[in-house]
Scaffold this active site. Structure first.
Site, PDB file in Angstrom:
ATOM      1  N   GLU A   1      49.259  51.365 -24.624  1.00 29.96           N
ATOM      2  CA  GLU A   1      50.759  51.292 -24.587  1.00 29.96           C
ATOM      3  C   GLU A   1      51.153  52.300 -23.355  1.00 29.96           C
ATOM      4  O   GLU A   1      50.010  52.561 -22.797  1.00 29.96           O
ATOM      5  CB  GLU A   1      51.445  52.132 -25.675  1.00 29.96           C
ATOM      6  CG  GLU A   1      52.726  52.229 -26.127  1.00 29.96           C
ATOM      7  CD  GLU A   1      53.870  51.205 -25.914  1.00 29.96           C
ATOM      8  OE1 GLU A   1      53.882  50.335 -27.235  1.00 29.96           O
ATOM      9  OE2 GLU A   1      54.024  51.128 -24.881  1.00 29.96           O
TER      10      GLU A   1
ATOM     11  N   LEU B   1      54.606  52.282 -22.400  1.00 31.12           N
ATOM     12  CA  LEU B   1      56.058  53.121 -22.649  1.00 31.12           C
ATOM     13  C   LEU B   1      56.188  53.577 -21.927  1.00 31.12           C
ATOM     14  O   LEU B   1      55.440  54.973 -21.921  1.00 31.12           O
ATOM     15  CB  LEU B   1      56.855  52.972 -24.017  1.00 31.12           C
ATOM     16  CG  LEU B   1      56.309  53.864 -24.836  1.00 31.12           C
ATOM     17  CD1 LEU B   1      56.759  55.463 -24.512  1.00 31.12           C
ATOM     18  CD2 LEU B   1      56.652  53.681 -26.198  1.00 31.12           C
TER      19      LEU B   1
ATOM     20  N   GLU C   1      58.827  57.408 -21.592  1.00 31.11           N
ATOM     21  CA  GLU C   1      59.962  58.624 -22.370  1.00 31.11           C
ATOM     22  C   GLU C   1      61.174  58.279 -21.768  1.00 31.11           C
ATOM     23  O   GLU C   1      61.338  58.226 -20.506  1.00 31.11           O
ATOM     24  CB  GLU C   1      59.605  59.615 -22.541  1.00 31.11           C
ATOM     25  CG  GLU C   1      58.259  58.961 -23.862  1.00 31.11           C
ATOM     26  CD  GLU C   1      58.188  61.166 -23.514  1.00 31.11           C
ATOM     27  OE1 GLU C   1      58.606  61.863 -23.812  1.00 31.11           O
ATOM     28  OE2 GLU C   1      56.793  60.925 -24.668  1.00 31.11           O
TER      29      GLU C   1
ATOM     30  N   PHE D   1      58.280  54.719  -8.636  1.00 29.76           N
ATOM     31  CA  PHE D   1      56.663  55.692  -8.688  1.00 29.76           C
ATOM     32  C   PHE D   1      56.214  56.497  -7.330  1.00 29.76           C
ATOM     33  O   PHE D   1      55.886  56.885  -6.952  1.00 29.76           O
ATOM     34  CB  PHE D   1      55.576  55.586  -9.113  1.00 29.76           C
ATOM     35  CG  PHE D   1      56.489  55.273 -10.290  1.00 29.76           C
ATOM     36  CD1 PHE D   1      55.516  56.724 -11.436  1.00 29.76           C
ATOM     37  CD2 PHE D   1      56.875  54.975 -11.138  1.00 29.76           C
ATOM     38  CE1 PHE D   1      55.854  56.567 -12.843  1.00 29.76           C
ATOM     39  CE2 PHE D   1      56.675  54.729 -12.559  1.00 29.76           C
ATOM     40  CZ  PHE D   1      56.862  55.445 -13.282  1.00 29.76           C
ATOM     41  N   LEU D   2      57.199  56.057  -5.829  1.00 27.17           N
ATOM     42  CA  LEU D   2      57.225  56.534  -5.015  1.00 27.17           C
ATOM     43  C   LEU D   2      58.607  57.931  -4.396  1.00 27.17           C
ATOM     44  O   LEU D   2      58.732  57.951  -3.040  1.00 27.17           O
ATOM     45  CB  LEU D   2      57.537  54.609  -3.713  1.00 27.17           C
ATOM     46  CG  LEU D   2      56.499  54.988  -2.374  1.00 27.17           C
ATOM     47  CD1 LEU D   2      54.535  55.837  -3.268  1.00 27.17           C
ATOM     48  CD2 LEU D   2      56.946  54.266  -1.576  1.00 27.17           C
TER      49      LEU D   2
ATOM     50  N   ALA E   1      59.676  61.539  -3.956  1.00 30.25           N
ATOM     51  CA  ALA E   1      59.305  62.677  -3.869  1.00 30.25           C
ATOM     52  C   ALA E   1      59.736  63.909  -4.294  1.00 30.25           C
ATOM     53  O   ALA E   1      61.358  63.040  -5.081  1.00 30.25           O
ATOM     54  CB  ALA E   1      59.520  63.211  -1.927  1.00 30.25           C
ATOM     55  N   GLY E   2      59.478  64.490  -4.860  1.00 30.55           N
ATOM     56  CA  GLY E   2      60.217  65.467  -6.014  1.00 30.55           C
ATOM     57  C   GLY E   2      59.159  66.527  -6.048  1.00 30.55           C
ATOM     58  O   GLY E   2      58.268  67.081  -5.412  1.00 30.55           O
TER      59      GLY E   2
ATOM     60  N   CYS F   1      51.376  62.266 -20.684  1.00 33.17           N
ATOM     61  CA  CYS F   1      50.244  61.893 -20.711  1.00 33.17           C
ATOM     62  C   CYS F   1      49.985  61.948 -19.105  1.00 33.17           C
ATOM     63  O   CYS F   1      48.628  61.842 -19.383  1.00 33.17           O
ATOM     64  CB  CYS F   1      51.225  60.083 -20.641  1.00 33.17           C
ATOM     65  SG  CYS F   1      51.299  59.390 -22.151  1.00 33.17           S
TER      66      CYS F   1
ATOM     67  N   LYS G   1      61.179  64.630 -17.363  1.00 32.19           N
ATOM     68  CA  LYS G   1      62.239  63.964 -16.564  1.00 32.19           C
ATOM     69  C   LYS G   1      63.711  62.921 -17.589  1.00 32.19           C
ATOM     70  O   LYS G   1      64.123  63.890 -18.795  1.00 32.19           O
ATOM     71  CB  LYS G   1      60.902  62.166 -16.785  1.00 32.19           C
ATOM     72  CG  LYS G   1      61.182  61.781 -18.022  1.00 32.19           C
ATOM     73  CD  LYS G   1      59.961  60.476 -18.283  1.00 32.19           C
ATOM     74  CE  LYS G   1      60.661  58.996 -17.140  1.00 32.19           C
ATOM     75  NZ  LYS G   1      59.353  58.012 -17.488  1.00 32.19           N
TER      76      LYS G   1
HETATM   77  N1  LIG Z   1      54.265  59.963 -24.579  1.00 31.74           N
HETATM   78  C1  LIG Z   1      54.421  58.041 -24.060  1.00 31.74           C
HETATM   79  O1  LIG Z   1      55.106  57.375 -23.567  1.00 31.74           O
HETATM   80  C2  LIG Z   1      53.076  57.963 -23.851  1.00 31.74           C
HETATM   81  C3  LIG Z   1      53.216  56.280 -23.524  1.00 31.74           C
HETATM   82  C4  LIG Z   1      51.669  55.554 -23.326  1.00 31.74           C
HETATM   83  C5  LIG Z   1      51.038  55.781 -24.668  1.00 31.74           C
HETATM   84  N2  LIG Z   1      50.795  57.386 -25.012  1.00 31.74           N
HETATM   85  C6  LIG Z   1      50.275  57.460 -25.862  1.00 31.74           C
HETATM   86  O2  LIG Z   1      50.196  57.200 -27.456  1.00 31.74           O
HETATM   87  C7  LIG Z   1      49.611  58.170 -28.167  1.00 31.74           C
HETATM   88  C8  LIG Z   1      50.683  58.758 -28.377  1.00 31.74           C
HETATM   89  O3  LIG Z   1      51.329  59.367 -28.330  1.00 31.74           O
HETATM   90  P1  LIG Z   1      52.805  59.905 -28.532  1.00 31.74           P
HETATM   91  O4  LIG Z   1      53.621  60.974 -27.381  1.00 31.74           O
HETATM   92  O5  LIG Z   1      53.581  59.635 -29.292  1.00 31.74           O
HETATM   93  O6  LIG Z   1      52.691  61.542 -29.172  1.00 31.74           O
HETATM   94  P2  LIG Z   1      53.159  62.055 -30.143  1.00 31.74           P
HETATM   95  O7  LIG Z   1      52.633  63.972 -29.892  1.00 31.74           O
HETATM   96  O8  LIG Z   1      54.523  62.089 -30.209  1.00 31.74           O
HETATM   97  O9  LIG Z   1      53.640  61.820 -31.721  1.00 31.74           O
HETATM   98  C9  LIG Z   1      51.855  61.706 -32.223  1.00 31.74           C
HETATM   99  C10 LIG Z   1      52.000  62.252 -33.778  1.00 31.74           C
HETATM  100  O10 LIG Z   1      50.867  61.275 -33.846  1.00 31.74           O
HETATM  101  C11 LIG Z   1      50.928  62.472 -35.643  1.00 31.74           C
HETATM  102  N3  LIG Z   1      49.747  62.389 -36.201  1.00 31.74           N
HETATM  103  C12 LIG Z   1      48.690  63.778 -35.882  1.00 31.74           C
HETATM  104  N4  LIG Z   1      47.509  63.511 -36.179  1.00 31.74           N
HETATM  105  C13 LIG Z   1      48.185  62.510 -37.670  1.00 31.74           C
HETATM  106  C14 LIG Z   1      47.377  62.354 -38.428  1.00 31.74           C
HETATM  107  N5  LIG Z   1      46.430  62.411 -38.856  1.00 31.74           N
HETATM  108  N6  LIG Z   1      48.104  61.557 -39.075  1.00 31.74           N
HETATM  109  C15 LIG Z   1      49.515  60.819 -39.104  1.00 31.74           C
HETATM  110  N7  LIG Z   1      50.223  61.360 -38.215  1.00 31.74           N
HETATM  111  C16 LIG Z   1      48.872  62.570 -37.417  1.00 31.74           C
HETATM  112  C17 LIG Z   1      51.682  63.809 -35.247  1.00 31.74           C
HETATM  113  O11 LIG Z   1      52.387  64.484 -36.261  1.00 31.74           O
HETATM  114  C18 LIG Z   1      52.972  63.298 -34.210  1.00 31.74           C
HETATM  115  O12 LIG Z   1      54.143  63.099 -34.739  1.00 31.74           O
HETATM  116  C19 LIG Z   1      48.245  59.514 -26.943  1.00 31.74           C
HETATM  117  O13 LIG Z   1      47.415  58.572 -27.035  1.00 31.74           O
HETATM  118  C20 LIG Z   1      49.316  58.755 -25.707  1.00 31.74           C
HETATM  119  O14 LIG Z   1      48.928  59.491 -24.494  1.00 31.74           O
HETATM  120  C21 LIG Z   1      51.691  57.847 -24.755  1.00 31.74           C
END
Ligand SMILES: NC(=O)c1ccc[n+]([C@@H]2O[C@H](COP(=O)([O-])OP(=O)(O)OC[C@H]3O[C@@H](n4cnc5c(N)ncnc54)[C@H](O)[C@@H]3O)[C@@H](O)[C@H]2O)c1
Length: 440
Positions: free
Chosen positions: A157, A159, A161, A259-260, A262-263, A270, A330
């Site tokens: 993924e 995306l 935030e 992503f360029l 400065a801050g 992530c 952010k």
């Molecule tokens: N947040 C971002 O912007 C983003 C972007 C790209 C990729 N990612 C990746 O996606 C993944 C999820 O990120 P996120 O930010 O959504 O995480 P998050 O912490 O917001 O959400 C994770 C969710 O999983 C739940 N969870 C944990 N263990 C569980 C289980 N055994 N069964 C069911 N639910 C369970 C938690 O309660 C929580 O609600 C990560 O690997 C992250 O690196 C995140």
């Protein structure tokens, strides 16, 4: 099948995915172990702040396209299972797979009950070779065989935030790491229903798909640390200004402007943990990762530069009133995980400064971190009122509404430190003490 897909983990990624899929008419079962989150979603309330998310969530909860629960009992009622649980860091920086392992065990026990072919789609960010381990675990818990009874796709993924709904519905590209044509067909059949215009798709193997995610995050973090390094140089040359330098660099077609800026450095859930994980993976593979060390080191010290600027201007900051505009890592999100505001505020509190803060939506999360060690304001004007210095930490667009006269009128001393280069220096410099990252 009762559901088209199920999604395990309803955080930023899982919930955005679930809501967007359901809005495209897909029947989604969402699973999260957090009971409070489940209760909130069932009431049509989003547990996170994201633009347009609440409206879409209400709609899909009401029309029944999204159903959520905290147990895995019904997982076998959908043939496609998305995994979107968190993948945090261990103390040594390596990836912690505890949530993935628990989820896989529960999936295994649930699909055991059915003779269907299941496809497990890994959206969580996982280090190369993880999907191989997941396959072994799933075979052990389900008694089934990969390739015959179930398949695995690595579909990282990307995306951001603050733009989660937009990014989920209109991704730049889709990465499909797979090991069989059958799995590829199943996932693309689903994606053709979801994306009105299917974006470019890169088909690759499982390990490459895992590494593509890390190489992308790391490269974006590298751009940020690089421009912050140049900003330090700019601060030290007469008339130096990183905004002019960055604008000129961006005109080169080989360099994208994103992503360029400065801050104060990057934060969030992530980049920091992904860099730690790939650094640890490099070590395990005997690959020198000094390049990552530099990204981390610049980023670690970047927020501290505003502390130096404040001290230079105010001298001893004890009992000085300092206002902080913006707390989330952010704009566009209430997420404060690894936010630079935490580093800056904790440092200033330790120096016994009196801190007043304002953020459009992250105040509740901030209260959980700082408690009553700081003061919380209801709006930006109240925040800067009677303070000796204001630090702009997160570049929310509403802060653009503050004009030089507001700072001059409200503050004890109109001293502004622009940590994100939000304000126009040529205007602000005429009216107040305007200091900024990357400005000499
Ligand atoms: N947040 C971002 O912007 C983003 C972007 C790209 C990729 N990612 C990746 O996606 C993944 C999820 O990120 P996120 O930010 O959504 O995480 P998050 O912490 O917001 O959400 C994770 C969710 O999983 C739940 N969870 C944990 N263990 C569980 C289980 N055994 N069964 C069911 N639910 C369970 C938690 O309660 C929580 O609600 C990560 O690997 C992250 O690196 C995140």
């Amino acid at each position: 099948m009762e559901y088209d897909v199920s999604i395990i983990g309803l955080g930023y990624v899982g919930l955005s995915t679930g809501i967007c899929f359901a809005n495209r008419g897909i029947k989604v079962l969402g699973i999260d172990i957090d009971q409070k989150k489940i209760q909130k979603i069932r009431k049509g309330k989003s547990p996170i702040f994201e633009k347009n998310m609440s409206i879409l969530l209400k709609k899909v909860v009401k029309n029944g396209k999204l159903r959520v629960q905290s147990n895995y009992d019904d997982i076998f009622k959908s043939k496609i299972i998305f995994l979107a649980v968190g993948t945090p860091s261990n103390i040594d920086g390596s990836i912690n797979l505890k949530y993935i392992k628990t989820a896989i065990k529960n999936i295994g026990l649930s699909i055991k009950k059915s003779n269907e072919y299941f496809l497990i789609v890994i959206k969580s960010t996982v280090i190369p070779n993880t999907s191989e381990k997941i396959i072994k675990d799933l075979e052990r818990h389900s008694g089934k065989i990969c390739g015959t009874d179930f398949g695995i796709i690595v579909n990282p993924e990307f995306l951001q935030e603050g733009k989660a709904v937009q990014d989920t519905l209109y991704p730049d590209r889709i990465i499909i790491g797979h090991s069989s044509q059958k799995d590829k067909k199943i996932i693309m059949k689903l994606y053709k229903k979801i994306y009105r215009k299917v974006p470019p798709v890169v088909y690759t193997n499982l390990n490459n798909a895992e590494l593509i995610k890390y190489s992308t995050s790391t490269f974006l973090a590298l751009k940020i640390s690089y421009i912050n390094y140049i900003a330090r140089l700019a601060e030290n040359i007469p008339g130096g200004d990183i905004v002019e330098i960055k604008t000129a660099m961006s005109l080169d077609k080989r360099i994208s402007e994103s992503f360029l800026n400065a801050g104060l450095g990057f934060g969030g859930s992530c980049f920091p943990k992904d860099i730690r994980a790939i650094k640890s993976f490099s070590k395990d593979n005997g690959i020198n990762s000094d390049i990552l060390k530099s990204i981390i080191e610049i980023n670690r010290t970047q927020p501290l530069r505003v502390i130096t600027m404040v001290k230079k201007k105010l001298g001893n900051v004890q009992k000085k009133n300092i206002s902080i505009l913006g707390l989330s890592f952010k704009p566009g999100t209430d997420d404060m995980r690894d936010a630079v505001s935490i580093i800056i505020i904790k440092k200033l509190v330790a120096l016994k400064a009196k801190i007043k803060v304002y953020d459009p939506i992250a105040i509740d999360n901030a209260k959980r971190i700082f408690g009553n060690s700081i003061q919380y304001s209801k709006n930006p004007v109240e925040c800067i009122k009677n303070t000796d210095c204001c630090i702009l930490v997160t570049e929310w667009s509403e802060f653009k509404n503050l004009k030089p006269k507001d700072f001059v009128k409200q503050m004890n001393r109109p001293l502004l430190i622009d940590g994100r280069r939000l304000y126009e220096k040529s205007i602000f410099k005429n009216y107040l003490e305007y200091n900024a990252i990357g400005l000499s």
